[in-house]
Structures are given as structure tokens and as C-alpha cells.
Write a protein that holds these residues in place. Structure first.
Motif, PDB file in Angstrom:
ATOM      1  N   PRO A 184       5.630   2.037  -5.626  1.00 39.92           N
ATOM      2  CA  PRO A 184       4.169   2.175  -5.667  1.00 39.92           C
ATOM      3  C   PRO A 184       3.465   0.881  -5.282  1.00 39.92           C
ATOM      4  O   PRO A 184       3.949  -0.214  -5.556  1.00 39.92           O
ATOM      5  CB  PRO A 184       3.895   2.545  -7.128  1.00 39.92           C
ATOM      6  CG  PRO A 184       5.078   2.030  -7.892  1.00 39.92           C
ATOM      7  CD  PRO A 184       6.243   2.129  -6.972  1.00 39.92           C
ATOM      8  N   ARG A 185       2.333   1.012  -4.658  1.00 38.12           N
ATOM      9  CA  ARG A 185       1.517  -0.154  -4.315  1.00 38.12           C
ATOM     10  C   ARG A 185       0.245  -0.134  -5.142  1.00 38.12           C
ATOM     11  O   ARG A 185      -0.338   0.929  -5.395  1.00 38.12           O
ATOM     12  CB  ARG A 185       1.210  -0.184  -2.816  1.00 38.12           C
ATOM     13  CG  ARG A 185       0.653   1.093  -2.217  1.00 38.12           C
ATOM     14  CD  ARG A 185       0.492   0.930  -0.708  1.00 38.12           C
ATOM     15  NE  ARG A 185      -0.113   2.094  -0.067  1.00 38.12           N
ATOM     16  CZ  ARG A 185       0.563   3.065   0.512  1.00 38.12           C
ATOM     17  NH1 ARG A 185       1.883   3.024   0.542  1.00 38.12           N
ATOM     18  NH2 ARG A 185      -0.066   4.088   1.080  1.00 38.12           N
ATOM     19  N   LEU A 186      -0.191  -1.306  -5.553  1.00 44.55           N
ATOM     20  CA  LEU A 186      -1.428  -1.418  -6.309  1.00 44.55           C
ATOM     21  C   LEU A 186      -2.638  -1.209  -5.418  1.00 44.55           C
ATOM     22  O   LEU A 186      -3.667  -0.684  -5.859  1.00 44.55           O
ATOM     23  CB  LEU A 186      -1.526  -2.794  -6.977  1.00 44.55           C
ATOM     24  CG  LEU A 186      -0.557  -3.075  -8.123  1.00 44.55           C
ATOM     25  CD1 LEU A 186      -0.775  -4.486  -8.648  1.00 44.55           C
ATOM     26  CD2 LEU A 186      -0.726  -2.059  -9.243  1.00 44.55           C
ATOM     27  N   SER A 187      -2.530  -1.643  -4.192  1.00 42.14           N
ATOM     28  CA  SER A 187      -3.626  -1.482  -3.236  1.00 42.14           C
ATOM     29  C   SER A 187      -3.046  -1.503  -1.841  1.00 42.14           C
ATOM     30  O   SER A 187      -1.904  -1.902  -1.624  1.00 42.14           O
ATOM     31  CB  SER A 187      -4.661  -2.609  -3.398  1.00 42.14           C
ATOM     32  OG  SER A 187      -4.087  -3.861  -3.035  1.00 42.14           O
ATOM     33  N   GLY A 188      -3.833  -1.072  -0.909  1.00 45.19           N
ATOM     34  CA  GLY A 188      -3.421  -1.170   0.479  1.00 45.19           C
ATOM     35  C   GLY A 188      -3.510   0.142   1.229  1.00 45.19           C
ATOM     36  O   GLY A 188      -3.441   1.227   0.649  1.00 45.19           O
ATOM     37  N   GLU A 189      -3.670   0.013   2.526  1.00 46.86           N
ATOM     38  CA  GLU A 189      -3.720   1.142   3.444  1.00 46.86           C
ATOM     39  C   GLU A 189      -2.598   0.984   4.454  1.00 46.86           C
ATOM     40  O   GLU A 189      -2.364  -0.113   4.978  1.00 46.86           O
ATOM     41  CB  GLU A 189      -5.076   1.178   4.164  1.00 46.86           C
ATOM     42  CG  GLU A 189      -5.194   2.302   5.174  1.00 46.86           C
ATOM     43  CD  GLU A 189      -6.511   2.255   5.954  1.00 46.86           C
ATOM     44  OE1 GLU A 189      -6.870   3.276   6.559  1.00 46.86           O
ATOM     45  OE2 GLU A 189      -7.150   1.184   5.951  1.00 46.86           O
ATOM     46  N   VAL A 190      -1.893   2.080   4.734  1.00 48.35           N
ATOM     47  CA  VAL A 190      -0.786   2.055   5.687  1.00 48.35           C
ATOM     48  C   VAL A 190      -1.002   3.173   6.699  1.00 48.35           C
ATOM     49  O   VAL A 190      -1.197   4.336   6.326  1.00 48.35           O
ATOM     50  CB  VAL A 190       0.578   2.248   4.989  1.00 48.35           C
ATOM     51  CG1 VAL A 190       1.712   2.192   6.010  1.00 48.35           C
ATOM     52  CG2 VAL A 190       0.777   1.189   3.911  1.00 48.35           C
ATOM     53  N   ARG A 191      -0.979   2.815   7.961  1.00 49.90           N
ATOM     54  CA  ARG A 191      -1.143   3.802   9.016  1.00 49.90           C
ATOM     55  C   ARG A 191       0.003   3.721  10.021  1.00 49.90           C
ATOM     56  O   ARG A 191       0.496   2.636  10.326  1.00 49.90           O
ATOM     57  CB  ARG A 191      -2.488   3.614   9.733  1.00 49.90           C
ATOM     58  CG  ARG A 191      -3.677   4.008   8.857  1.00 49.90           C
ATOM     59  CD  ARG A 191      -4.998   3.899   9.587  1.00 49.90           C
ATOM     60  NE  ARG A 191      -6.086   4.403   8.745  1.00 49.90           N
ATOM     61  CZ  ARG A 191      -6.582   5.639   8.828  1.00 49.90           C
ATOM     62  NH1 ARG A 191      -6.096   6.477   9.727  1.00 49.90           N
ATOM     63  NH2 ARG A 191      -7.557   6.027   8.023  1.00 49.90           N
ATOM     64  N   VAL A 192       0.387   4.870  10.517  1.00 49.31           N
ATOM     65  CA  VAL A 192       1.438   5.002  11.521  1.00 49.31           C
ATOM     66  C   VAL A 192       0.806   5.614  12.761  1.00 49.31           C
ATOM     67  O   VAL A 192       0.308   6.751  12.719  1.00 49.31           O
ATOM     68  CB  VAL A 192       2.588   5.881  10.990  1.00 49.31           C
ATOM     69  CG1 VAL A 192       3.594   6.178  12.098  1.00 49.31           C
ATOM     70  CG2 VAL A 192       3.269   5.202   9.810  1.00 49.31           C
ATOM     71  N   PHE A 193       0.762   4.841  13.837  1.00 46.62           N
ATOM     72  CA  PHE A 193       0.089   5.267  15.061  1.00 46.62           C
ATOM     73  C   PHE A 193      -1.326   5.759  14.753  1.00 46.62           C
ATOM     74  O   PHE A 193      -1.785   6.781  15.270  1.00 46.62           O
ATOM     75  CB  PHE A 193       0.898   6.346  15.775  1.00 46.62           C
ATOM     76  CG  PHE A 193       2.247   5.872  16.247  1.00 46.62           C
ATOM     77  CD1 PHE A 193       2.373   5.062  17.363  1.00 46.62           C
ATOM     78  CD2 PHE A 193       3.403   6.221  15.549  1.00 46.62           C
ATOM     79  CE1 PHE A 193       3.618   4.626  17.796  1.00 46.62           C
ATOM     80  CE2 PHE A 193       4.652   5.784  15.969  1.00 46.62           C
ATOM     81  CZ  PHE A 193       4.757   4.982  17.095  1.00 46.62           C
ATOM     82  N   GLY A 194      -2.025   5.018  13.895  1.00 45.97           N
ATOM     83  CA  GLY A 194      -3.411   5.306  13.586  1.00 45.97           C
ATOM     84  C   GLY A 194      -3.644   6.391  12.559  1.00 45.97           C
ATOM     85  O   GLY A 194      -4.787   6.654  12.178  1.00 45.97           O
ATOM     86  N   THR A 195      -2.579   7.015  12.062  1.00 43.50           N
ATOM     87  CA  THR A 195      -2.680   8.118  11.115  1.00 43.50           C
ATOM     88  C   THR A 195      -2.170   7.667   9.753  1.00 43.50           C
ATOM     89  O   THR A 195      -1.181   6.932   9.679  1.00 43.50           O
ATOM     90  CB  THR A 195      -1.837   9.313  11.601  1.00 43.50           C
ATOM     91  OG1 THR A 195      -2.307   9.725  12.884  1.00 43.50           O
ATOM     92  CG2 THR A 195      -1.915  10.486  10.633  1.00 43.50           C
TER      93      THR A 195
END
Length: 274
Positions: free
Chosen positions: A77-88
Motif C-alpha cells: 500500500p502507498r500512503l499517497s501518490g498517483e501511478v499511470r501506465v501509458f497515461g491511464t
């Protein structure tokens, strides 16, 4: 001297300015933080990995390399953050990702043959309850052939050497026919022949237009194996093309006193030729 082509994180731990995650980046992370207890293992990290490239995640032991990769995937689990794969958002793009975990994290006593393990990479196509067709079995055998393990198809996975096991897990990833391959220490504990075989396969994927991101520990081979480097020590320390991000300056900043100047000089002189 300040180098404008080099991104080195601020020492106060503040995230670098974020921007819109580029749609062509196979993996873009913004503001990722992970904590085990009170101390963050990864703190407010941004990263943008290029498409059709071999990228290395580099840092000392305990720097958060594997944690960063697992948190991006959602394995931890992450406390915060955004992860995108090819913009999605990554949650909507998992079918474009193949993941090879650390070999030490796998239960090798699991009663499965080598072919069984590779066929697990095909479940997205046939479903968990679907039957493997002859074509799927042939595809799995072809992937084993690409890593030099076709002759071991019916061997129990726990009977293999460490290098052979790593090749099998790479074959499973190949069976997924992904666009992005994420690998956690793929060369740890393997023999030289296996390392050579794995790097040849990964470079073949890159040359075919795929993207590869790997946690890597051997500094002497970075320049020979990879196109892009991401250096981390809890925070992002540097990232960019290997020739500008993987330097004596960034190694000093990332490793601190863990690497002597003479060791860094040897890494820079080695060339890391593949």
C-alpha cells in the motif's frame, strides 16, 4: 556546478514540481510515499520512465528500490501518490503489465512444473477456469525456448537452480505479451550465462517496442545494459538518460559514504559494456 540536464531531488524531502503524466510514458509516478511504521521507506517520489527503453532503478540497500516498484504496482500500500501506465491509471491498465518478482519472494516448493508456471502467464487470455488449448501450450513452450528452458518443461520448479528459476519466471512474463515489463532484481543470484540470456531477451523486447523497468544492483553493468537511470535513496535523487543521470556526482549524492570515491571511479571507468 549546476547541471540543467540533471534532476536531483531537494534535500528537504519536498516533491519536485509535478506535471501532467505524459501519455506515452509506460510508467509515470507522482508523489509516491510508502511508510513502514513511522519512518517513510519512499518519500514523495516522482518518476517518469521512457517508452521503448531499458530503465534501471538504482540505489543502496534499504533505499526503497523494491518498495517503490511494489507500491507503484499496488503490491504494497502507498500512503499517497498517483501511478499511470501509458497515461491511464494503473488500476485500469494491468493487462499491459508483466511483473517478475524477486526470486527470494517465491514459494519454490509449490507443486508446479516449469510449463505450468509459464502457462500462468496466459490466464488473462483464457480465464482462471479456462482450458489451455494446444496453441496456448505451444506458445508457452515457445517462451521457454526463448530463455533456453524448453528441455525443462516437465521439471518441478523447485528442482531447478536459481538461474533456471529466474529464466522460467521471465518466460512466464513473455507469455503475457505485455507492453511494460517490471522486474525486481532479475540478476540477483544468477550465473553469468543466465544474466547474459536474460539481458539479451530484455533488449530484444525493447527493440520490439516494449518498455522494461528493472531494479538493478550491479553498478558496473548499468551503462552497458540500460538506456535510462532512476536513482533513489528514499527520495528521488536523479533520473534521465544513463549518460547524464548515472554519473560520479549522482552516485555520490545517492550512496553517500556507502561508496568510496575509488569505487565510484572504478564504476565510471569500467564502461559497463554488455
Amino acid at each position: 556546478m549546476h547541471r540543467p540536464d540533471l534532476a536531483i531531488a531537494a534535500h528537504d524531502g519536498q516533491a519536485l514540481p509535478t506535471d501532467t503524466c505524459p501519455a506515452d510514458s509506460p510508467l509515470a509516478v507522482r508523489g509516491l510515499t510508502v511508510s513502514y511504521g513511522e519512518k517513510p521507506a519512499v518519500f514523495s517520489v516522482d518518476a517518469t520512465f521512457p517508452a521503448r527503453a531499458m530503465s534501471a532503478i538504482i540505489g543502496p540497500n534499504g533505499a526503497g528500490k523494491s518498495t517503490f516498484l511494489k507500491a507503484a504496482l499496488g503490491v504494497v500500500p502507498r500512503l499517497s501518490g498517483e501511478v499511470r501506465v501509458f497515461g491511464t491509471p494503473i488500476e485500469k491498465a494491468r493487462d499491459r503489465i508483466a511483473y517478475v518478482p524477486q526470486r527470494a519472494s517465491v514459494d519454490w516448493d509449490f507443486p508446479a512444473t516449469v510449463l505450468d508456471v509459464v502457462q500462468m502467464g496466459l490466464y488473462r487470455r483464457v480465464g482462471l477456469l479456462g482450458r489451455m488449448s494446444g496453441r496456448m501450450r505451444a506458445l508457452a513452450l515457445d517462451c521457454l525456448g526463448r530463455v533456453g528452458m524448453a528441455d525443462f518443461a516437465h521439471r518441478q520448479i523447485g528442482q531447478l537452480s536459481g538461474g533456471q528459476q529466474q529464466r522460467v519466471f521471465l518466460a512466464r512474463a513473455l507469455a503475457q505479451d505485455a507492453d511494460l515489463y517490471l522486474l525486481d532484481e532479475p540478476f540477483a543470484g544468477v550465473d553469468a550465462a543466465t544474466e547474459r540470456a536474460i539481458i539479451d531477451v530484455l533488449k530484444g523486447l525493447r527493440d520490439a517496442g516494449k518498455s522494461v523497468v528493472a531494479v538493478h544492483h550491479d553498478l558496473s553493468t548499468v551503462r552497458g545494459y540500460f538506456d535510462h537511470a532512476f536513482l533513489i535513496n528514499v527520495r528521488r535523487m536523479a533520473e534521465g538518460p544513463v549518460e547524464t543521470a548515472f554519473t560520479a556526482e549522482t552516485l555520490h549524492a545517492t550512496y553517500g559514504g556507502r561508496l568510496a570515491t575509488t569505487q565510484i571511479d572504478e564504476v565510471m571507468l569500467s564502461g559497463g559494456a554488455a
